[in-house]
Each structure stands twice: as C-alpha cells, then as structure tokens.
Scaffold this active site. Structure first.
Site, short mmCIF file in Angstrom:
data_model
loop_
_atom_site.label_atom_id
_atom_site.label_comp_id
_atom_site.label_asym_id
_atom_site.label_seq_id
_atom_site.Cartn_x
_atom_site.Cartn_y
_atom_site.Cartn_z
N GLU A 56 0.84 -1.20 0.00
CA GLU A 56 0.00 0.00 0.00
C GLU A 56 0.87 1.24 0.00
O GLU A 56 0.62 2.19 -0.72
CB GLU A 56 -0.91 0.01 1.23
CG GLU A 56 -1.99 1.09 1.20
CD GLU A 56 -1.57 2.42 1.84
OE1 GLU A 56 -2.27 3.41 1.67
OE2 GLU A 56 -0.51 2.47 2.50
N GLU A 57 1.92 1.21 0.80
CA GLU A 57 2.73 2.41 0.99
C GLU A 57 3.53 2.76 -0.27
O GLU A 57 4.02 3.87 -0.40
CB GLU A 57 3.67 2.25 2.19
CG GLU A 57 2.95 1.90 3.49
CD GLU A 57 2.19 3.07 4.11
OE1 GLU A 57 2.11 4.13 3.48
OE2 GLU A 57 1.68 2.88 5.23
ZN LIG Z 1 -1.49 2.66 6.00
#
Ligand SMILES: [Zn+2]
Ligand SMILES: *[C@@H]1O[C@H](CO)[C@@H](O)[C@H](O)[C@H]1NC(C)=O
Ligand SMILES: *[C@@H]1O[C@H](CO)[C@@H](O)[C@H](O)[C@H]1NC(C)=O
Ligand SMILES: *[C@@H]1O[C@H](CO)[C@@H](O)[C@H](O)[C@H]1NC(C)=O
Ligand SMILES: *[C@@H]1O[C@H](CO)[C@@H](O)[C@H](O)[C@H]1NC(C)=O
Ligand SMILES: *[C@@H]1O[C@H](CO)[C@@H](O)[C@H](O)[C@H]1NC(C)=O
Length: 875
Positions: A209-210
């Site tokens: 996600e990051e």
């Molecule tokens: Zn997060």
C-alpha cells in the site's frame, strides 16, 4: 424583583456548564472498550475477539520482522508469515468440517497472488505512474463452499507493508491483526453452529500500500475473484489512539450496514470533508472504487497522529482498547454483510449515493434521510421565522422606520443588525487569532509553538479570538440581547436548511445548535425561564444554559476531531504552509461555533464590560504569547520529521548529503548548519536547493517531495570507502534501451526502456519527452512533458521495463536523458540496524549521525536516513 447578576457572577454560575459540557464531550469522544485477553469467552464458551491476540500479531510484524518496506527482505518475511497464518486458519476450517462429519458448511480458500502491473496514480495534482514486478497479496476467502455463496462477497482489506521510515505497528499491522482475529472468531462461531457464511468474506492482506497502492491495484485488476466483490471495507491507521473513525461511507447501503456496529464513531461531516479531496489523503479504498467500482467503508485510527509514518509507530504506543474497538466493529460488519439478511446482494445492481445524515453523538448513532432532514430543517426555519415575528418587541418604538428598514420591516431590520454583529464577531475572532499567529511566527520567530499538544493552540489562540470578537462589537453599537439570540437562531436555521437543500449533510451541525436555541427562546417567551424585570420579560441565565449546552457538546467534538487531524498534520505539510495561520483560523472558527452565545452575553452587559473584557483578554494573550514563545515545538513523542539522503551519484562519483524538513518550525537552518559543520569535511556552508519537478534527488519520495525544503551538503569521498561504492558493490542502477528503432519517416523512436537495479529498491526515473504510446496506460499526455515513473517490486526483483514510442527530435542530439534514483536495500536506518555491516559506509555514517541527532536535539527529531544511488543516463 431581584437585582440582575453582574458578568463575573453570571460566569461563575455558568462555570459548571462551561467546564462540564466540554469535559463530558471529550470523555465521550475518546471512550474505548475494555480490552479483552481470553480467546474464548469463559461464560459462553464461544470464541471472542482478543485485543491481546491482535496486538501480538502486530508486534510480531512490526518488531520481530520489523520495517516491512516494499522490496526489502523484511517485506518478503511479512509475506511468508502472513501465508502461514492464513493457512493455519484454513487447516482449522478443514478440521471443523471434518469433525462435524460434513455438517458444517464452511470452506476456507487461500491464495498467494503474485503479479506485475502498472497504473497511473495522480497525487497532489502531480501526474505519476507506478509500475511493479511480482508483488504479492495474501487472500483468504471464507464461504459456505457453494458457488452461490462465493458469487457475492464482502471484501475486508488491510496492508501488510510499512512505509519507508516506519515499523508500521498501527499502520497497518494492527488492522492485519484485527482481520486475522475476525477470521479466527468467525471460523470458531461456524464450528459452534452460531454462524454460517451466506455470502463469502474475502480477507485481503495486501502487501503493497505504501508504495502507492500497488497491492490493492493488483488484486482489483488481476485476482480471479475480484469481480465477486460487492462491498469493500478498508482498515487503516494514521494514528495510535482513540476510536476508529468512519471517514468514508460511499453509499446508502453501507451507511445502513454501519448502523449495525456496536461502537459507531463517525459523522457525515468527516465523510464530506474527506470526499471533497482537500485533505490530500488516500487509501487503498481508491483502488477498489476505481477498478472494482464498488461501494464501501473506509475507517482509520486517527488519534495521536504524531507517530504516523514514524519510527515510534510501535505496539507499545497503541492505546489499550483501540484494537478492541476496531475489531468489534469490523466483526459486526462482516457478520452482518455476510448474512443473507443484509443488502449485499442488492449491490450487484449498483449502489446509491449517500443521501443520509448520520453522526455519532454522546455514544448514540443517529441517522435519517436527506428527505427527513429537509422536513426537519424547513420546519425549524418556519417556526423560527414565526417565532421571531410574533415575539418581536420594538426596542425603540418612538423611532420611525425609514429606507431599507421600512422596506423589510423593523423586525427583520433588527435581525439583519444582529446578523451583522455576528459576522463582525466571527471576522473579529479571525483577525484576533491571526494577529497573534503573525506575531508568533514572523515577529517572535516562534511558529508552531503549539505543535506538541493538539489542544494547546486553544490556549494560545482562544483569548485573542474572543478579544477580536468583542472588539468588533464595540464598533457595532447597541443591539438588544434578545435580538442577537433570535438572529442567531435565524441564521443557523436558515443555513441548515439552505445547505441541506444543496445536498450537503454536514449542516446537521447547525441544526443541532439551532434547535435547542429555539426551545430555549420558546421557554423564555412563555415565561418559564424568563426573569421578570422592569422591562417585562428579560433573558435569564437559563436561556444561556439551554442555548449553549448543545453548541458546547457538538463544538467540543468537532474541535477534537479537527485538531486531532490538523495539528499533527502541520508537521508534514511543508515549510511554506502557513501553519500558524491555519491553526489560528481553525481555533477562531470552531470557537465561534462552540460559544455562539458569547456575543449576546457581551451585549447583555454593555460597552463598559465589553471593553474591560477586551483589555483583560489582551493582557492574557500577551502573557500567553510570551509563555508559548519559550516552548520547543517538539519533544521525544512529538518529533520533528527529518529526511536525510546519502546520495551517491554514480554518474559523477560525487557523494552528497541531502537534508529536508517537512514543517515550518524555526530552527531548521541552524540544525542543518550544525550537521554541515559536523559532516562536511571542507567546512562548506550547506546549500539550499530548489524543490521542483527537476530536482530528482528526492524522487524516491515523489510527489511528497513537493512538501520538502531541502539542503545539500557536499560529502568528501573517503578513499578508504572507494571500494565500497555502489558500483563496486554491484548495487546500482543502469538504464538502457532495447529493441530500439528510429522511424525517420514518421519522426518517431520506439524502444524498451530497461531499468536494472540489483540491490536497489524504490527506483524512480524522470525524463522529458513527447510520448506517443507506452505500456503504462492508454493515454499519455499529447505534448512534450516531464514524466515520472516509480517502481515498487518484490524482494529480489531487480529489473523492470516500459515500452515507449516517442516523438523525434529528442531533447539532446545524443538521445534521451533519464534521471534515475533508488534506495539501497541494505542501507536504510534504522530499519536495517540489525544487519548494518552489509550496508557499508552509508550505514556507518547513519549510525554515527543518528546518535548525533539524538544527542544534539535531545530526541526531538526523528530522522529518516536512507542510502541512495542516482545518476543520469542518456539512452
Ligand atoms: Zn497505511
Ligand atoms: C515473477 O514470479 C514468477 C513466479 O512466481 C517467476 O516465474 C518470474 O520469473 C518472476 N518475474 C521476474 C521478473 O522475476
Ligand atoms: C459504477 O457503479 C455505479 C453505481 O452502481 C454506476 O452508476 C456506474 O455506472 C458504474 N460505473 C462503471 C464504470 O461501471
Ligand atoms: C580497492 O580494490 C582494489 C582491487 O580490487 C585493491 O587493489 C585496492 O587496494 C583496494 N583499495 C582499498 C583502499 O581498499
Ligand atoms: C508510420 O506511419 C504509418 C502511417 O502513418 C504507419 O502505417 C506505420 O505503422 C508507422 N510506422 C511505425 C514504425 O510506427
Ligand atoms: C548526478 O549528476 C548528474 C550530473 O551532474 C546530474 O545531472 C544528476 O541530476 C545527478 N543525479 C543525482 C540523483 O544526484
């Protein structure tokens, strides 16, 4: 007849309310459930959600494994651990079915999805492309085993990876733990015959996600069961304390689903602010919306956002009860949505945009349709208009109305004057607070003095706001106290109605304060709460008690939510943002909402009292400014974010130290000078660098790099380390062209750009070209432009490509210049502390430097130290 109380005495009488109501609201706002430890409820013998179990998962991920930045070895370890965990659940499922002799209808399926792809990911109004190679997701589906149950599913998502400088305990290992715990309990409930999956539940443990939502993109675009998702629930964190906030609910159906949770915490206000896009934040939810076109709920832990994306995002700093709150709500949602009684199936035919007003207030959850809202608000408006007309007492019956006053009638003319007094008051509050903000940040050079405590800004900016509001009243002239009360009622009920009419539900905040004010004034008029003075019915303090309680309660909740978000945010929005003015304005505006009756109260006692109050508040403000000017904005739990890159330019062989901060607090320049005198062998001054699209040094953080104000320090290249250069160590980037073909006739060049990056992660390239076609998406901008492509891949993947067709001629006669940078996988401090030897000279430098920071700043700075390589290639 008794004498009317003076201002001091009145305030003392009102004090219990003025202190008690905010106190109650704060307590309610942050209340959390008792954490549970046992896995099995000893009374019912059924499985129950255990905070202890959740936190032990989070701790394993964030401490035993550590910094799970996409592309690192730890990231791969997280992946393997996750697979093992869901396989354990799968085995448990199979055991349950076996031991029930096939009676239990339950099936758990596990996928380790591997895939590559690319997507456009615009952010902060910058065009950006992401590409990824062999990233993974771990997916668990619990269903009753029938195709019917599997064909409609609710998805729940959390991300396993953590961001560059953070172990990511709250963000987002906590949510991973919550999901695992929900899965365990659901299987246990199924075993006991207490639950059966009507519709399937898909647990997506997404592993990128990051790196800008690659994992959720991979799932949404490539997973075979992605098209069965009807609703998505996303669990996130931008903080470590307080209840989990619902900040996005994108349909009627999902708001209805949320009303089934045991501990609702959310309001349409947060939803509307977030969906307006002004907050520049983003979650995986964006991918589910964009690529699956599904509705859902987005929730996050938001309190104490100081530790967000910091080293101290550790389990020990997650407040007890946070995990329990999150898990209790998540499980309730899953149990509800997976049941055949839910409206999940109806979502197959699409969803309806939210048309429901909802909010949690003092522990209760309220929801009603926009239609009901309109009926309520318009009724209140009509009642208010009628009330004002009927109860109007001409303050100066001897004077004849003329001009505009005559046109609209004395009643409404008086209300207009009251309205003008309010507008002047709000304006005055804004001016008062901003004057102090200006003096603090520009004159006293003590900006952000309120940073380390979310609410301390109320102390600094509260008194000047009030002073400003009161000063404005000295210019307004005398207005009857009752007129101010009725015009407040009028403006609040009018705006509640008008804003609702335009489809914005947040105006519930105005209704919530206007309605009790109406009741309060009605009681006054009927004589129940009125004082009977010589001028007939006079406003008594009861009117203030009844009219001010709701604003205090809802205003305090609003202030909590806004300051919790914005104060820590000023530590990461860049040095150019006028942080003091933003916070000062927030205090003035939310203050005006919270204590609207301050103005009638001032007019109750007249100019003399108001002037004295202004002087007193002025003195208090000056004293407070002195006190705040002496404070350090940061401390060891509310640290300054510092970004340090050790950049090895493999084109030139130079080494530089790049240093940047992301806030406007004073002291950064002297800190950089101190670093330079410590680390620049030549004793040069640090150079301030312009941050723009062409500053590729910071491209590993692009587009967030736009928030940075960077400096550059020349590093002497130590001869002893010459053999450790990235080139010598085989950890560097090369950019080359394959299948290169120039079509003179068409004036185009087609090529495959190949980026090889052994031992280097998060590579990023930038170049100028008129791209006609590429494999990133179907519509590159039809013009000569600068392009940024960032990569995030699985551990060990060290090559990515993109096919291009570009227009000739190229910017230089020798070919296409490509700026490239990346991070050495083994040179990230403190993530790789445990194996620092492998990181070579960069890590040796970081170790020294980190200790130096700790000592010189007393632990008030959290430096992110990264060893990077970069350069320029012409292909
Ligand atoms: Zn997060
Ligand atoms: C991606 O993974 C697959 C197997 O999971 C492997 O065959 C392939 O070579 C990998 N791709 C790259 C670029 O390494
Ligand atoms: C997405 O869903 C909405 C609501 O159901 C529908 O109106 C819209 O047409 C869909 N969009 C696409 C691209 O499928
Ligand atoms: C660097 O490596 C070369 C050969 O690989 C060796 O001859 C030289 O002594 C080394 N230099 C240092 C400073 O270690
Ligand atoms: C060049 O242009 C022609 C016609 O415009 C087209 O048919 C041909 O495929 C193009 N060649 C390349 C290499 O794109
Ligand atoms: C490396 O040096 C070259 C030549 O001066 C410059 O163009 C490029 O921007 C530098 N790259 C980085 C990442 O420092």
């Amino acid at each position: 007849m008794t004498r009317r109380w003076g201002p001091i005495r009145s305030l003392l009488i009102l004090a219990p309310l003025l202190i008690g109501a905010p106190f109650l609201a704060v307590r309610q706002h942050y209340s959390l459930p008792e954490p549970i430890t046992e896995l099995i409820n000893p009374q019912t013998n059924l499985p129950q959600l255990s905070e202890t179990a959740i936190l032990s998962h989070a701790k394993y991920l964030s401490e035993d494994i550590g910094y799970r930045t996409v592309g690192t070895r730890e990231h791969a370890l997280g992946d393997a651990w996750m697979l093992k965990k869901v396989e354990e659940i799968q085995e448990e499922c199979e055991r349950v079915v076996r031991e029930s002799g096939g009676e239990r209808k339950l099936e758990c399926e596990v996928w380790r999805q591997v895939g590559s792809g690319s997507h456009r990911f615009d952010m902060m109004s910058k065009r950006l492309y992401k590409t990824y190679v062999n990233l993974t997701n771990i997916v668990l589906r619990i269903s009753d085993g029938t195709p019917d149950s599997k064909s409609h599913a609710v998805l729940i998502n959390a991300h396993l990876d953590s961001t560059l400088p953070s172990p990511g305990a709250a963000d987002d290992a906590l949510s991973v733990g919550v999901m695992l715990e929900c899965a365990r309990v659901m299987v246990g409930l199924a075993a006991a015959g207490k639950w059966e999956p009507g519709y399937a539940v898909i647990f997506l443990f997404n592993n990128a996600e990051e790196s800008l939502q690659d994992g959720s993109h991979l799932f949404s675009t490539q997973h075979p069961i992605a098209n069965t998702v009807r609703a998505a629930i996303n669990l996130e964190a931008a903080g470590t304390t307080g209840p989990e906030l619902l900040f996005q609910a994108t349909s009627e159906q999902m708001i209805e689903a949320y009303s089934h949770v045991p501990r609702p915490f959310g309001t349409i206000v947060a939803n509307e602010i977030f969906s307006s896009g002004i907050l520049l934040s983003d979650t995986d939810f964006r991918q589910f919306e964009q690529y699956l076109n599904v509705t859902g709920l987005d929730m996050a832990v938001v309190g104490n956002s100081y530790l967000y994306h910091m080293r101290k995002d550790l389990v020990e700093h997650i407040q007890p009860g946070v995990a329990q709150h999150m898990a209790d709500n998540a499980l309730a949602l899953l149990l509800h949505l997976s049941s055949k009684d839910s409206n999940l199936l109806s979502l197959d035919a699409g969803y309806t945009r939210p048309r429901t007003v909802y909010f949690s207030f003092m522990g209760f959850f309220f929801l009603y349709s926009f239609r009901t809202a309109l009926i309520l608000y318009s009724s209140l408006l009509c009642l208010s208009l009628g009330f004002i007309y009927v109860t109007f007492i001409d303050p100066s019956p001897a004077l004849k109305a003329k001009g505009f006053e005559k046109l609209i009638g004395k009643v409404w003319w008086e209300q207009v004057r009251g309205l003008a007094a309010y507008m002047a008051g709000v304006l005055g509050a804004l001016v008062g607070a901003n004057v102090v903000a200006f003096l603090m940040s520009k004159v006293l050079r003590s900006g952000m003095s309120w940073f380390k405590e979310e609410f301390s800004c109320l102390v600094l900016y509260g008194p000047p706001s009030l002073a400003g509001a009161l000063i404005s009243q000295l210019f307004i002239g005398k207005i009857h106290e009752q007129t101010l009360l009725t015009s407040l009622l009028l403006v609040q009920s009018l705006f509640a109605f008008a804003i609702q009419l335009s489809g914005v539900g947040s105006c519930v905040l105005l209704f919530l304060t206007a309605f009790p004010l109406f009741i309060s004034l009605t009681l006054h008029y009927s004589g129940i709460t009125a004082r009977h003075g010589k001028a007939g019915k006079e406003i008594s303090l009861w009117t203030y008690v009844l009219g001010q309680t709701m604003p205090l309660l809802t205003g305090t909740q609003t202030i909590c939510a806004i300051l919790d978000f914005f104060v820590p945010l000023t530590g990461r929005i860049g040095g150019d943002a006028p942080a003091d003015h933003v916070i000062a304005s927030i205090v003035a505006l939310t203050g005006a909402y919270t204590v609207p009756l301050a103005l009638p109260f001032a007019h109750r006692f007249g100019r003399g009292v108001t002037s004295r109050a202004v002087v007193t508040l002025g003195v208090i403000s000056v004293v407070l400014m002195g006190v705040f000017a002496m404070r350090n904005p940061f401390d060891d739990m509310h640290q300054k974010r510092l970004f340090v890159l050790h950049m090895e330019n493999i084109t030139t062989g130079e080494q530089h130290l790049h240093i940047a901060s992301a806030d406007g607090a004073p002291g950064f320049n002297s800190l950089v000078s101190a670093i330079a005198s410590e680390y620049d062998a030549e004793g040069n001054h640090p150079t301030s660098v312009i941050m723009d699209e062409y500053n590729s040094d910071w491209d590993v953080l692009y587009p967030f790099s736009a928030f940075l104000s960077p400096f550059l320090i020349d590093m002497a290249v130590d001869r002893a380390y010459a053999n450790e250069s990235s080139v010598a160590a085989g950890k560097f980037i090369t950019v080359s062209a394959e299948r290169d073909f120039v079509d003179r006739e068409n004036g185009t060049r087609s090529l495959t750009l190949v980026v090889d990056h052994p031992g280097v992660i998060w590579t990023s390239i930038a170049f100028d070209a008129h791209v006609l076609k590429w494999t990133l998406d179907d519509n590159p901008p039809d013009e000569y432009a600068r392009h940024h492509i960032k990569e995030g891949s699985f551990y060990g993947m060290d090559r990515w490509t993109v096919d291009l067709v570009i227009k000739l001629p190229e910017p230089t006669s020798r070919g296409l210049p490509i700026n490239f940078v990346g991070i050495k996988e083994q040179a990230m401090w403190p993530g790789k502390k445990a194996e620092k030897e492998a990181g070579g000279s960069a890590m040796r430098l970081f170790e020294k430097m980190d200790a130096w920071f700790e000592e010189t700043t007393g632990g008030t700075v959290d430096p992110m130290l990264m060893g990077c390589v970069g350069g320029i290639s012409i292909v």
